[in-house]
Design a protein around this motif. Structure first.
Motif, PDB file in Angstrom:
ATOM      1  N   LYS A 575      -1.383  32.919  -4.447  1.00 23.79           N
ATOM      2  CA  LYS A 575      -0.812  32.054  -3.415  1.00 23.79           C
ATOM      3  C   LYS A 575      -1.695  32.180  -2.183  1.00 23.79           C
ATOM      4  CE  LYS A 575       3.659  31.356  -1.418  1.00 23.79           C
ATOM      5  NZ  LYS A 575       4.812  31.979  -0.820  1.00 23.79           N
ATOM      6  N   SER A 577      -2.815  33.215   1.334  1.00 23.12           N
ATOM      7  CA  SER A 577      -2.330  34.412   2.005  1.00 23.12           C
ATOM      8  C   SER A 577      -3.110  34.668   3.285  1.00 23.12           C
ATOM      9  CB  SER A 577      -2.433  35.619   1.073  1.00 23.12           C
ATOM     10  OG  SER A 577      -3.781  35.787   0.675  1.00 23.12           O
ATOM     11  N   SER A 626       2.451  38.383   6.747  1.00 30.43           N
ATOM     12  CA  SER A 626       3.615  38.059   7.574  1.00 30.43           C
ATOM     13  C   SER A 626       4.544  37.074   6.868  1.00 30.43           C
ATOM     14  CB  SER A 626       3.149  37.496   8.920  1.00 30.43           C
ATOM     15  OG  SER A 626       2.422  36.309   8.673  1.00 30.43           O
ATOM     16  N   GLU A 627       5.830  37.139   7.205  1.00 26.31           N
ATOM     17  CA  GLU A 627       6.880  36.227   6.720  1.00 26.31           C
ATOM     18  C   GLU A 627       6.817  36.001   5.213  1.00 26.31           C
ATOM     19  OE1 GLU A 627       6.647  32.895   9.402  1.00 26.31           O
ATOM     20  OE2 GLU A 627       6.791  34.247  11.122  1.00 26.31           O
ATOM     21  N   GLU A 628       6.662  34.716   4.806  1.00 23.06           N
ATOM     22  CA  GLU A 628       6.722  34.396   3.380  1.00 23.06           C
ATOM     23  C   GLU A 628       5.413  34.708   2.657  1.00 23.06           C
ATOM     24  OE1 GLU A 628       9.493  33.002   1.489  1.00 23.06           O
ATOM     25  OE2 GLU A 628      10.246  34.063   3.263  1.00 23.06           O
ATOM     26  N   LEU A 629       4.390  35.073   3.396  1.00 18.76           N
ATOM     27  CA  LEU A 629       3.077  35.248   2.761  1.00 18.76           C
ATOM     28  C   LEU A 629       3.054  36.519   1.904  1.00 18.76           C
ATOM     29  CD1 LEU A 629       0.874  34.153   5.773  1.00 18.76           C
ATOM     30  CD2 LEU A 629       1.362  32.861   3.685  1.00 18.76           C
ATOM     31  N   PRO A 630       2.233  36.514   0.872  1.00 16.79           N
ATOM     32  CA  PRO A 630       2.230  37.645  -0.060  1.00 16.79           C
ATOM     33  C   PRO A 630       1.851  38.980   0.602  1.00 16.79           C
ATOM     34  CG  PRO A 630       1.022  35.777  -0.969  1.00 16.79           C
ATOM     35  CD  PRO A 630       1.336  35.439   0.454  1.00 16.79           C
ATOM     36  N   ASP A 631       2.548  40.037   0.174  1.00 16.08           N
ATOM     37  CA  ASP A 631       2.203  41.402   0.556  1.00 16.08           C
ATOM     38  C   ASP A 631       1.660  42.099  -0.690  1.00 16.08           C
ATOM     39  OD1 ASP A 631       3.795  41.263   3.178  1.00 16.08           O
ATOM     40  OD2 ASP A 631       5.303  40.815   1.644  1.00 16.08           O
ATOM     41  N   HIS A 636       2.782  38.513  -6.132  1.00 17.96           N
ATOM     42  CA  HIS A 636       1.648  37.588  -6.034  1.00 17.96           C
ATOM     43  C   HIS A 636       0.291  38.270  -6.166  1.00 17.96           C
ATOM     44  CE1 HIS A 636       4.236  34.248  -5.212  1.00 17.96           C
ATOM     45  NE2 HIS A 636       4.827  34.914  -4.235  1.00 17.96           N
TER      46      HIS A 636
END
Ligand SMILES: [Zn+2]
Length: 948
Positions: A575, A577, A626-631, A636
């Motif tokens: 995704k 990122s 941050s937020e919805e982004l992949p960690d 992901h």
């Protein structure tokens, strides 16, 4: 070494003499004309010295021709030899410059004059006149680009000897006025392969049967080079070392004619002369005029000797990647097609035998007569050339108000390659340093946009340049074909399925490369900098938690593959990122220190892998997105698995598709893999591989072998198939993908699946309806808004008719599943090259990763419309054709079918390409999908293996 080979042959012949009977006749007695019939300087060795047999009675090997050229360069002052390339098998390719000693001493000066004459921006009419008066005629004579079309190179050997050794004053005078560049063996690897076949299949008695192995040779045949490339389709795509070296030298010399000597069917005669329609509209008409002058002289020479020939017929010139690319640069291309005699000769239906020696003689006489015609017309041809070069940069030309623009992308790797191809053709390219507002811009899908802003950093190619016609030929979205030609083409297709088209009808670089571009109807000259390659930045900090390369760049796939080959664990972020301030595209490749505890020098390996690919790397200090982004600990960040690759190969497969698959691995990835004889699927150990590639073809694979292959898939293998091999998999009823003609019975199911796919992207809901407690009786079901549906019989009849009109190499639009790992690095709309491929229909749990047809919003359309089995949703039009000849019937037939499918089978998967994604090493857009399949397939599409 050369002498010892000859000696061995002589000894073995003596031994054979005791065991084999003498033939009752010899092929050398068939044709008693003497090809080399002049008076020659004794100090120069005759060709026989290097051959060990009478000249032109057999095929000379590349090594024999090379040793002759090398010896002659020491014996004569009439030639200068330039090695312009090495083949993949390390054979030298030579350009032999033949001229008077005086001219040879001033080659650089002559070349400078040609360069001046080619650029009307630095030369005026007065200077041009002087240049034309002073310049010698320049000819490039090239032979046997197809390795098993041998007579040309043998003629070249004789021509070189004749020109350097002749005592005849007409020859000596001619060399005062001409620089003749002989390119004797354009494809030494292919010729060597075929020469080996001849040696292996040679018996005692001559063989005149053109069906016998000595005439045909073995798979993969001698036509192509080491990687089974057709070098006579590579002149603008420039993927192979033979072409790269040759084109560079030809472009330096800008010869007046380029002869390209081939062979054709054995029962044919001889063809030359200008092409018939379709002829690419960017060719200067003067060249066609000159083509007729040369053909007429050549025809008279053949008449004098009672040799049959013809002109035109099947010879067309639409595709710009033949040797005839030179026509766009102002050089007259002349094609020879001699019927193919292979070795001894061929018996014809009328009972006569045409000998190999005679076929060499045809090529030889053609060469001499073309040189004579050039000598007589050189000055007039230079004048036309100069006029053409002036027109290319004048405000009166059709190129004056046009620029091609390739939009910025993070795929630096692909853009750099394109820039190099264009520069190799002396095309000037720029980058804009400010946004530029323009109007009436033509987009790749045919839509014209009134107001358009070209973003900063686009690649800009103004058409008004010395190489204007070539620029247009390879960058215009569509090559114009006359209405009359189209009419005849359609008649032929419907009558008996034949075609006027000899090659693909679409070939423009930007669609081939999958790079979005626009054509602007103006000459863009302001706010431009000369194009320079991207500066990559490799930042590999030792204390980072991970290092990443952007997934948009094609080279990221190689980066992952090469690290995995060294047993480093690699992940992919599936995704978009943003990590430690670095924005990364979907499909970015990361190496995480924690995944690789045993590698003490991990950062150094990452660094050197990036250096080898000249690819930017960023260091990331934190795995927090941050937020919805992949960690980095989330789903992901997906672990890859090292691909262990086999390509199935040999008899039955398309050698082109095998070769280009093999080349793609060696060229793009450089990782280990095995090419397997396909019979190994039955008795070999397939557990060694987790990824098996089936290039296009119809190999004879037994049912047992197929079942072994399927067992292997179910146990976790990734099987990737192209074109005819995809057809064969779906016709064996493996998996849920079907060929279109097997789906008419339940076509509605396929349409509902399609509607699910389309409506799953719908981004508007009626909130009042959604919250209504009452049952709503007014729901619009997508398939009910059109009352038109076709019965099985209707669909079958349509399909039979439409199948007569399938494209033969045209670009069609595909839309893709932009969440799928197979589409990493790919834009939403991708042009794909399409021919008479299997039409893939997905059902069950099979996925359509790319479908044919771009949905273009059109608010005036209020209901769903039906095409054959499927529908276009309300609010949209559908574009299928992008470039080349795609009849509307064919568009209807293939609309909404899949180009790329993926299906889970057991623990493994099958990935099917409808077409040949690596076409000519140049279909970069689809090649990326294929590389994703090969390198990422095992990790992302199969069940991961855990060692207990
Ligand atoms: Zn050929």
């Amino acid at each position: 070494m050369h002498k010892s080979i000859l000696l061995t042959i002589i000894i073995s012949l003596n031994i054979n003499a005791n065991t084999l009977l003498e033939p009752t006749s010899l092929s050398k007695d068939l044709y008693l004309e003497n090809i080399l019939d002049g008076e020659y300087i004794e100090a120069i060795d005759k060709p026989e010295k290097f051959l060990g047999f009478e000249y032109a009675t057999r095929v000379a090997t590349p090594e024999q021709i090379t040793s002759a050229i090398q010896a002659w360069s020491n014996q004569s002052d009439r030639l200068k030899v330039v090695e312009y390339a090495r083949s993949h098998e390390n054979r030298p390719l030579h350009a032999v410059f033949i001229s008077s000693p005086n001219n040879l001493d001033s080659l650089d000066e002559i070349k400078n004059k040609v360069t001046q004459l080619s650029d009307a921006r630095i030369t005026n009419d007065r200077v041009a006149k002087t240049l034309i008066d002073e310049l010698p005629a320049i000819a490039w004579m090239a032979y046997s680009i197809h390795g098993n079309e041998t007579s040309g190179a043998d003629a070249a050997l004789g021509i070189i000897y004749h020109l350097i050794a002749s005592k005849d004053t007409t020859v000596i005078d001619m060399l005062d006025e001409m620089v003749i560049i002989i390119d004797p063996v354009m494809n030494p690897d292919g010729r060597a392969r075929f020469a080996k076949n001849l040696e292996q299949y040679r018996g005692t008695a001559p063989n005149y049967d053109d069906q016998s192995l000595i005439h045909t040779g073995d798979w993969p045949y001698g036509r192509t080079n080491h990687y089974y490339y057709d070098l006579n389709r590579d002149w603008v795509y420039l993927t192979q070392p033979e072409t790269q070296g040759r084109v560079s030298l030809i472009n330096e010399w800008k010869p007046q004619i380029l002869v390209d000597a081939h062979e054709m069917g054995s029962q044919d005669t001889f063809m030359t002369g200008p092409a018939r329609e379709p002829i690419n509209k960017n060719v200067d008409y003067d060249l066609i005029k000159w083509g007729n002058v040369f053909a007429q002289d050549q025809g008279e020479a053949f008449d004098d000797r009672n040799w049959r020939f013809y002109t035109g017929e099947w010879h067309e010139d639409l595709y710009p990647g033949y040797s005839f690319y030179v026509a766009f640069k102002g050089t007259l291309g002349i094609l020879y097609e001699q019927s193919r005699m292979a070795e001894d000769g061929v018996r014809r239906p009328e009972g006569t035998i045409q000998s190999y020696k005679e076929s060499v003689h045809h090529q030889y006489v053609s060469t001499l007569i073309n040189l004579k015609t050039l000598r007589e017309n050189s000055k007039a041809m230079y004048k036309d050339y100069w006029d053409g070069r002036k027109l290319n940069i004048s405000n009166d030309s059709k190129y004056a108000n046009r620029s091609y623009v390739i939009l910025p992308t993070k795929n630096n790797g692909r853009l750099n390659v394109l820039a190099n191809k264009l520069k190799a053709q002396e095309i000037e390219i720029y980058k804009n340093n400010k946004p530029i507002s323009v109007s009436n811009v033509l987009k790749q899908n045919g839509v014209i946009e009134d107001d358009y802003v070209i973003p900063t950093g686009s690649m800009i190619i103004p058409n008004k340049q010395p190489e204007a016609p070539l620029i247009s030929a390879i960058l215009e979205f569509d090559a114009e074909i006359d209405e009359l030609v189209l009419q005849e083409e359609k008649q032929k297709s419907i009558k008996n399925g034949s075609s006027l088209m000899y090659d693909t009808t679409a070939f423009n670089f930007t669609m081939m490369y999958g790079l979005p571009a626009v054509t602007v109807p103006q000459n863009i000259t302001r706010n431009l900098d000369v194009w320079s390659p991207f500066q990559e930045t490799i930042e590999v900090n030792e204390d980072a938690v991970m290092w990443a390369v952007d997934g948009k760049d094609d080279r990221s796939v190689a980066f992952a593959a090469r690290l995995m080959e060294q047993n480093i664990e690699v992940r992919i972020i599936d995704k978009d990122s943003s990590l430690s301030g670095h924005n990364l595209s979907r499909g970015s490749v990361v190496v995480i220190a924690m995944d690789n505890p045993v590698f003490k020098n991990l950062h150094q390996v990452v660094n050197s892998s990036a250096l080898a690919l000249d690819l930017s790397v960023v260091s990331i200090e934190s795995g927090f997105g941050s937020e919805e982004l992949p960690d980095w600990g989330g789903r992901h960040f997906r672990l890859l698995e090292k691909p262990q690759i086999a390509i199935l190969s040999h008899e039955g497969f398309s050698s082109y598709d095998v070769g280009v698959s093999w080349w793609s691995l060696d060229h793009h990835l450089g990782i280990r893999h095995s090419q397997l004889n396909s019979s190994l699927t039955a008795y070999g150990d397939l557990r060694r591989y987790n990824t098996i590639i089936l290039p296009s073809g119809n190999p004879d694979i037994s049912d047992y072998a197929k079942s072994m292959l399927m067992d292997w898939v179910k146990q976790g293998g990734t099987l990737i198939a192209n074109n005819a091999s995809s057809r064969s998999i779906i016709s064996s009823n493996i998996g849920n993908v079907k060929n279109l003609n097997k789906t008419f019975e339940n076509s509605k199911t396929f349409n509902i699946d399609l509607m699910r796919e389309i409506y799953s992207l719908e981004d508007q809901i009626d909130i009042t309806n959604a919250n209504d407690n009452k049952v709503n009786l007014q729901i619009d079901y997508p398939w009910e808004s059109s009352d038109k549906t076709y019965t099985k019989d209707q669909l079958e009849m349509r399909d039979k008719w439409q199948s007569l009109l399938m494209p033969s190499g045209a670009f069609v639009a595909t839309r893709n599943d932009n969440e799928h790992w197979l589409t990493f690095g790919t834009d939403n709309i991708l042009p794909v090259l399409y021919s008479n491929y299997p039409i893939l229909m997905t059902g069950g749990n099979s996925e359509a990763v790319l479908r044919i047809g771009e949905l273009i919003p059109n608010s005036e359309i209020s209901e769903n419309r039906t095409i054959n089995w499927s529908q276009i949703p309300a609010g949209y039009d559908m574009n299928v054709r992008m470039s080349g000849l795609v009849w509307p019937e064919a568009s209807q037939r293939i609309a909404n079918s899949a180009y790329l499918t993926r299906e889970r089978i057991g623990k493994g998967q099958i990935i099917l390409f409808s077409g040949e994604p690596n076409f000519r090493g140049s279909a970069r857009g689809t090649n990326r999908l294929w590389l994703n399949a090969v390198v990422y397939g095992s990790g992302l599409g199969t069940s991961s293996r855990v060692t207990p």
